[in-house]
Design a protein around this motif. Sequence first.
Motif, PDB file in Angstrom:
ATOM      1  N   ILE A 126      -0.566  20.492   0.655  1.00  0.00           N
ATOM      2  CA  ILE A 126      -1.319  21.235   1.666  1.00  0.00           C
ATOM      3  C   ILE A 126      -2.774  21.208   1.276  1.00  0.00           C
ATOM      4  N   VAL A 173      -6.700  22.611   2.491  1.00  0.00           N
ATOM      5  CA  VAL A 173      -7.492  23.481   3.354  1.00  0.00           C
ATOM      6  C   VAL A 173      -8.930  23.010   3.278  1.00  0.00           C
ATOM      7  N   SER A 227       4.500  21.654  -5.689  1.00  0.00           N
ATOM      8  CA  SER A 227       3.520  22.064  -4.685  1.00  0.00           C
ATOM      9  C   SER A 227       2.149  21.564  -5.098  1.00  0.00           C
ATOM     10  N   PHE A 252      -1.701  21.902  -3.801  1.00  0.00           N
ATOM     11  CA  PHE A 252      -2.547  22.623  -2.857  1.00  0.00           C
ATOM     12  C   PHE A 252      -3.997  22.354  -3.203  1.00  0.00           C
ATOM     13  N   PRO A 263       4.146  27.647   3.256  1.00  0.00           N
ATOM     14  CA  PRO A 263       2.884  27.199   2.661  1.00  0.00           C
ATOM     15  C   PRO A 263       2.009  26.487   3.694  1.00  0.00           C
ATOM     16  N   GLY A 303      -1.757  27.401   4.906  1.00  0.00           N
ATOM     17  CA  GLY A 303      -2.859  26.441   4.876  1.00  0.00           C
ATOM     18  C   GLY A 303      -3.624  26.421   6.192  1.00  0.00           C
ATOM     19  N   LEU A 336      -5.747  29.607   6.523  1.00  0.00           N
ATOM     20  CA  LEU A 336      -6.941  29.542   5.682  1.00  0.00           C
ATOM     21  C   LEU A 336      -7.974  28.624   6.310  1.00  0.00           C
ATOM     22  N   ARG A 350      -3.574  32.031  -0.209  1.00  0.00           N
ATOM     23  CA  ARG A 350      -3.767  30.942  -1.150  1.00  0.00           C
ATOM     24  C   ARG A 350      -2.546  30.762  -2.040  1.00  0.00           C
ATOM     25  N   ALA A 392       0.249  29.217  -0.156  1.00  0.00           N
ATOM     26  CA  ALA A 392       0.024  27.776  -0.025  1.00  0.00           C
ATOM     27  C   ALA A 392       0.284  27.059  -1.336  1.00  0.00           C
ATOM     28  N   ARG A 393       0.079  27.743  -2.451  1.00  0.00           N
ATOM     29  CA  ARG A 393       0.335  27.129  -3.750  1.00  0.00           C
ATOM     30  C   ARG A 393       1.813  27.123  -4.096  1.00  0.00           C
ATOM     31  N   GLY A 394       2.636  27.704  -3.244  1.00  0.00           N
ATOM     32  CA  GLY A 394       4.076  27.635  -3.473  1.00  0.00           C
ATOM     33  C   GLY A 394       4.652  28.867  -4.145  1.00  0.00           C
TER      34      GLY A 394
END
Lengths: 452, 221
Positions: free
Chosen positions: A340, A342, A375, A377, B131, B135, B138, B170, B173-175
Amino acid sequence: MDQQPQSPEASRCTDRQRGLRTALAPHRHGGWSRDGGPLRRQERGRFVGGVAAGISARTGIGANIVRTVFVISSLMGGFGAVVYVLAWLFVPAVGEDGSIASRAQSDRRGIALAAGAASLLAVILLIASLLKVSWLGSLSWPPVIALAALVLIWRNASAEEQAVMRRLAEPIMGGTPGSPVGGPRRRFRFRLRVIIALLLLIVGLAILVSEHLTRATLKPLTGVVAIIAAIVLLLGPWWLRIARDLLAERQARIRAEERADMASRVHDSVLQTLALIQRRANDPHQVISLARAQERELRSWLFDGRAPGSLDGLATTLTDGVRLIQQEVEAQHGIVVEAISVGDCALDDDLTALLAAAREATVNAAKWSGADTVSLFAEVEPAAVSVFVRDRGRGFDPAAVPKDRKGLAESVRARMERRGGSATVRSTPGEGTEVVLTMPRAASHREPSPAT
Amino acid sequence: MSGIAARPAVFIVDDHGLFRSGVRSELGDQVEVVGEADDVEPAIAGIARSEPDVVLLDVHLPGGGGQDVVSAITKSHPGVRFLALSASDAPEDVIAVIRSGARGYVTKTISGAELVGAIRRVAAGDAVFSPRLAGFVLDAFASAQPEQRVRPAFDSELDQLTPRERDVLRLIARGYTYKEIARELFISAKTVESHVSSVLRKLQLSTRHQLTRWATERRLT
């Protein structure tokens, strides 16, 4: 003919393939261009005998221009038609060894028939000229030669060319026997059309012929109109059909090309992957990662228009880079990478280093953590870009790091610090590991993004 | 509604029969599947009839988007909650269905156990953020960050995420799981959930350009 090889069918087949290849060649260069070699009648782009297409391929002049010249010179004295038919007769088609004329030499009956038909036409024309139908008489020799040549072509052309001729002649002849076109009603309508057209033609000719007997200037005009009407009635449907056929053929070709393109891409990607999945059916991790990779490829093909296997996915922005890492690691290590990002920004040297470190951390997690998902990110902020690589694998005690792990942490950290970034590794045995990478952005990038 | 926590009643809306039966078997007896439908019209009728706790809703349906089902049902049956399922990761799909009233979004590749967990959470009135969705949020709320201090007056509270909400997103999104987030931020799991719910509310009500654009794009296509 003696020149013909032992097995004419086989040789024709390979010849045709060769012909197709040469015929395709000009298209590769885009548009018509000079072909080099001797004049050959073309199979591709052929309208009647392929003469115009052949001349076009030889000289580089557009085929339609050549055709127009032929048609106009045919209308003015019939010269063009004769040249065309003779060229048809004497110029070999692409991929054939001899011309139709060389084959016609041995066709005794064909020669006799041609001579007969030609002399018959000559007699008719002679009578017409005797009857002072000067308009017909002026066309005396070209139609005779053309008719004789056409008879020879008809008898000696290849089966395929005969089919083309039959298709062209069919509307005039009213549906050849055995052709599926004509039901009784159709045939009736066709005969009606022909009869009306012939009547119009005769009336028109009669008016024209009787022109010198009367003084009215309206009469020749009426005659011309009647003849044109007859021709339209007679040939109109035929022309319409030819135009339709040409259009349909072109559309079919475009569709076939699209399908071939689609098929080759599906084969390269989906079918290959399905085959791999079947062979690795007993390894669920491999199967999952193959399916994931394929899914992503199809998705980027269908929705982003990026062709499978194409190289323009090579990263120029951070998001692209993250996606590349995801694809590579999933393909090579058979785990799922949940990526993911951003925000996005263009890659510079610092960020390329950040991505390299992120890739290393991801590969490391894939290799050592034992987790089936990692993951990944990435977040772009005005002042810095951060990447988090997290797994829920076995983790480790940072105080008692095995050599290989330490090697990784050190190399990632060194790589980041050389560029002014930082790297931290957090890990708890039994709970997993997270690598946090942060790279400050160059001052020029820190302009505030517009408020929305 | 004390039975919800144990076995929520679930209605499945997806145009692929294979997928519906796959979900059914994955959910097993952890939930009670009270019905399924393959398109907008039958879904609206079926949900109104069976009144489930949670509707598993495919974002793409032949007769329109999943958001049509959500907006039709929320008017007549405000108690029914929606969890969006999608094979697509396009923000306009996800945001459109969330803004029409779905309480969460998960991808179709989610595992059975995780799906059961998500259904339970939605049934209990919480929001479910994958997640991916975190994202998107954000991204959508990111652009005003640098000039936060000189924020224009018309930028309502709905159009901004608090720093805490941002931290939570956050971590999602980082799991991280909610429990891990709570530990990481030294807050309770309940607080994490309230942050997520508040983000969901902002997501649904904010007039931020990015969100409305995503939602409009979906509605127009």
